[in-house]
Scaffold this active site. Sequence first.
Site, PDB file in Angstrom:
ATOM      1  N   GLY A 129       0.831  -1.206   0.000  1.00  0.00           N
ATOM      2  CA  GLY A 129       0.000   0.000   0.000  1.00  0.00           C
ATOM      3  C   GLY A 129       0.862   1.252   0.000  1.00  0.00           C
ATOM      4  O   GLY A 129       1.109   1.849   1.059  1.00  0.00           O
ATOM      5  N   TYR A 130       1.321   1.617  -1.155  1.00  0.00           N
ATOM      6  CA  TYR A 130       2.164   2.822  -1.284  1.00  0.00           C
ATOM      7  C   TYR A 130       1.411   3.923  -2.037  1.00  0.00           C
ATOM      8  O   TYR A 130       1.076   4.952  -1.493  1.00  0.00           O
ATOM      9  CB  TYR A 130       3.442   2.492  -2.073  1.00  0.00           C
ATOM     10  CG  TYR A 130       4.599   1.955  -1.248  1.00  0.00           C
ATOM     11  CD1 TYR A 130       4.412   1.372  -0.005  1.00  0.00           C
ATOM     12  CD2 TYR A 130       5.888   2.031  -1.754  1.00  0.00           C
ATOM     13  CE1 TYR A 130       5.490   0.878   0.713  1.00  0.00           C
ATOM     14  CE2 TYR A 130       6.980   1.534  -1.039  1.00  0.00           C
ATOM     15  CZ  TYR A 130       6.773   0.955   0.195  1.00  0.00           C
ATOM     16  OH  TYR A 130       7.836   0.468   0.889  1.00  0.00           O
ATOM     17  N   GLU A 247      12.926  -3.643  -4.341  1.00  0.00           N
ATOM     18  CA  GLU A 247      11.975  -3.722  -5.434  1.00  0.00           C
ATOM     19  C   GLU A 247      12.670  -3.482  -6.768  1.00  0.00           C
ATOM     20  O   GLU A 247      12.351  -4.105  -7.767  1.00  0.00           O
ATOM     21  CB  GLU A 247      10.858  -2.683  -5.230  1.00  0.00           C
ATOM     22  CG  GLU A 247       9.725  -2.826  -6.245  1.00  0.00           C
ATOM     23  CD  GLU A 247       8.617  -1.794  -6.060  1.00  0.00           C
ATOM     24  OE1 GLU A 247       8.720  -0.962  -5.151  1.00  0.00           O
ATOM     25  OE2 GLU A 247       7.667  -1.824  -6.845  1.00  0.00           O
ATOM     26  N   GLU A 388      10.775   7.934 -15.862  1.00  0.00           N
ATOM     27  CA  GLU A 388      11.138   9.347 -15.814  1.00  0.00           C
ATOM     28  C   GLU A 388      11.817   9.667 -14.474  1.00  0.00           C
ATOM     29  O   GLU A 388      12.815  10.377 -14.420  1.00  0.00           O
ATOM     30  CB  GLU A 388       9.887  10.228 -15.998  1.00  0.00           C
ATOM     31  CG  GLU A 388       9.362  10.285 -17.428  1.00  0.00           C
ATOM     32  CD  GLU A 388       8.566   9.047 -17.844  1.00  0.00           C
ATOM     33  OE1 GLU A 388       8.321   8.160 -17.001  1.00  0.00           O
ATOM     34  OE2 GLU A 388       8.183   8.967 -19.033  1.00  0.00           O
TER      35      GLU A 388
END
Lengths: 403, 373
Positions: A129-130, A247, A388
């Site tokens: 949950g970010y 990650e 980006e």
Amino acid sequence: MNIEFGPELESFRREVAEFLDVAPTPAIREAGKKTTSVFAPFEQVMAWHRILHAKGWAAPAWPKEYGGTGWSVEQRYIFAEECRKRELPPLLPNGLQMVGPMLIELGSEEQKRKHLPGILSGEDYWTQGYSEPNAGSDLASLQCSAVADGDDYIINGSKIWTTLAHHSNRMFMLVRTSKTGKKQEGITFLLLDRTDYPGMEIRPIIGLDGFPEQCEVFFDNVRVPQSGRVGAENDGWSVAKHLLKHERGGSAASPAMLHAIARIRETARQTPSPFGGVLADDAVFQRDLGELEADVMSCRHFEQLAISGHPLARDAAYPSVNKTMNSELSQRISIMMTRVSGIETVPQQLEALVVGSNVAPLGDDFDLIAMPYYLNTRATSIYAGSNEVQRDLIARTVLAANR
Amino acid sequence: MDFNFTEEQVMLRDGVARYLDRNYDFDARQGLLRSGAAWSKETWSQFAELGVLALPFPEEVGGLGGSAATLVPVAETCGEHLTVEPLAFALALAGGALVAAGDNAGARARLADLASGASVGAFAYDEGRGLAAPAQIAMAATASGDGFTLNGEKRLVFGAAQADFLVVAARAAGKAGDAAGLVLLLVDPKADGVTFTPFRTQDGRSAAHVRFDNVKVAGADVLVRDAHDVIVRLVADAILLLAAEAVGAMSALMRITGAYATTRKQFGVAIGTFQAVAHRLADMKIALARAHATLTYSTALAEAGRLTARDVSVLKAQVGKLGRAIAEAAVQTHGGVGMTDELSVGHYMKRVLAFESMFGAADYHFRMIGQAA
């Protein structure tokens, strides 16, 4: 220089191969072939997780005392390589590669005791949950709030892109606990030991590929225990950054890519070229496939240097370089797959893609996954910090070298 | 696995770098070119003294027992300094051909002189608009007595007009495209019928087109018969060293461009703070990481004797493509000043573009990779 893994590692490779040849069930193999995402079909990949756990191989990167294999970086690479060669579904990353390593490093003893065994066995699955509707690449702008109340926090707000939340029974999340000072300084990291707290609602989101991989999670006065906090209150950003490192760090991407290239070439051998003969013999196709393969080889060279600890991979920009390079390569591979499949990519085949489905694919396996893979893979340059943002980070290391 | 250079290699590289830092900065290099010299004789003798020239050759002929791959870190350093000395051409190509000649007495003598710096050799290989692969060699070597007679032209022979000996790759039998029928011949540049059209290359080296009109080659000067596989190996070694020079040039472009983007101000701020510029810098860094990784891995493969034709194609194509991308990004980031002859940036660009055009451009090698199973 020495390019060899060495005889001990080659015998390790054989041991791994022998097991991987026999251990997966037909459903697990089918799930591997129908994997069109970083996230393999849930039920079968968790079954594979439990089989690997029984063998003691579920967590290659964890230290031995926590139930990991204690393998070296090279052994882990070989293991990943042998799994990819066989198109086995890669174990889901959230628990094993993200929360687990973070807890081992930053969690309290109680948190480790409570959470690590379930992650390792595959009994628990964690969703992340970010992101929020208004905080994606600019994650530190997140607004979902947690207010202390006795021994609990009361959470209000929502989270989005919570991968497989509808299958998860655990959640790790970032919440805002302070609105003063820098936005990074008012964030707290929480572990939720349930995903069915009163006031919590999970809504799957259908993705471009037609499957509900992602979810949105809503919190309406959800009361959770403060004991789930990792680190200090308002210090969640440093915990999150630590975890993002895991990650972005995945560095055994080339075996799966090389496998995909081989399948593209094989399919092109059976595909007529409009200029006569087969596509595999067409000059333009050969040139384009060759460029793609050369880029995958450079990615592989980079990976091999990284696992050997070469200085090139110790650069501060390495995780971002790796993430950008791998995600864009995956996307190009997916484009090449759809290019070879041609009109076979046009039929939507949601039922045939389900593992165990009695609906047969309209073309072959390659045609079945080409378009869903292409569509799902658009996400690789968006998630985990958009490319980006990665380029901003890489450029920062270039400019910092001159200040 | 270990992809680090040995302590000896690092010491040699650092020795070369110290010398070049002191004596071969960009201004000194441009001064050397203005003087009309083909290259710096002093630098070449310094290379001899440091052991660079003997390093890739077997010990029994006065070498130090290394290979072209052993020279990679030195070549990278040379690329960073944009040196114009014919390292790859004289050592890997001409020297490599002499080694392949085995116990040929003439070859042995010249090899000893090459390794000591007493003489320099050139390798006459390219024809027409360039050869992507040795099998395309067409220039005729007609059998005469126990030797050959050469007729035709070789293009872009580096260091030809300065060379003490030429090694000529020619066709004794068959037709262009055949792997069979190639020979490597030792030719005296002063022999009757050898004429040179010398020129400076875009990237500052000295080369010549060389004509051969009824040039007689004695049987004793036939270095290698049925030479296709030998030439393939020599070209692979040259590609490895030239790729190392190109990657050195790319590292320099990255460093110079990063520094410029940090100091150059427009609209009141450093141009590197603009995202369009920053992302171009990021792409340069990604490209450099990939090129560097492929060069390093290919070097390890070469050392292990496992560098296949396919690996050579990957190296040649990737460094050529990524080198062009980095060079073009560097010129663009520098703006108008990047277009001037005064700045080193354009000269580095010409170095990587020259590399890309030789020994088969990226498109050729990509297709070779795409073709093979």
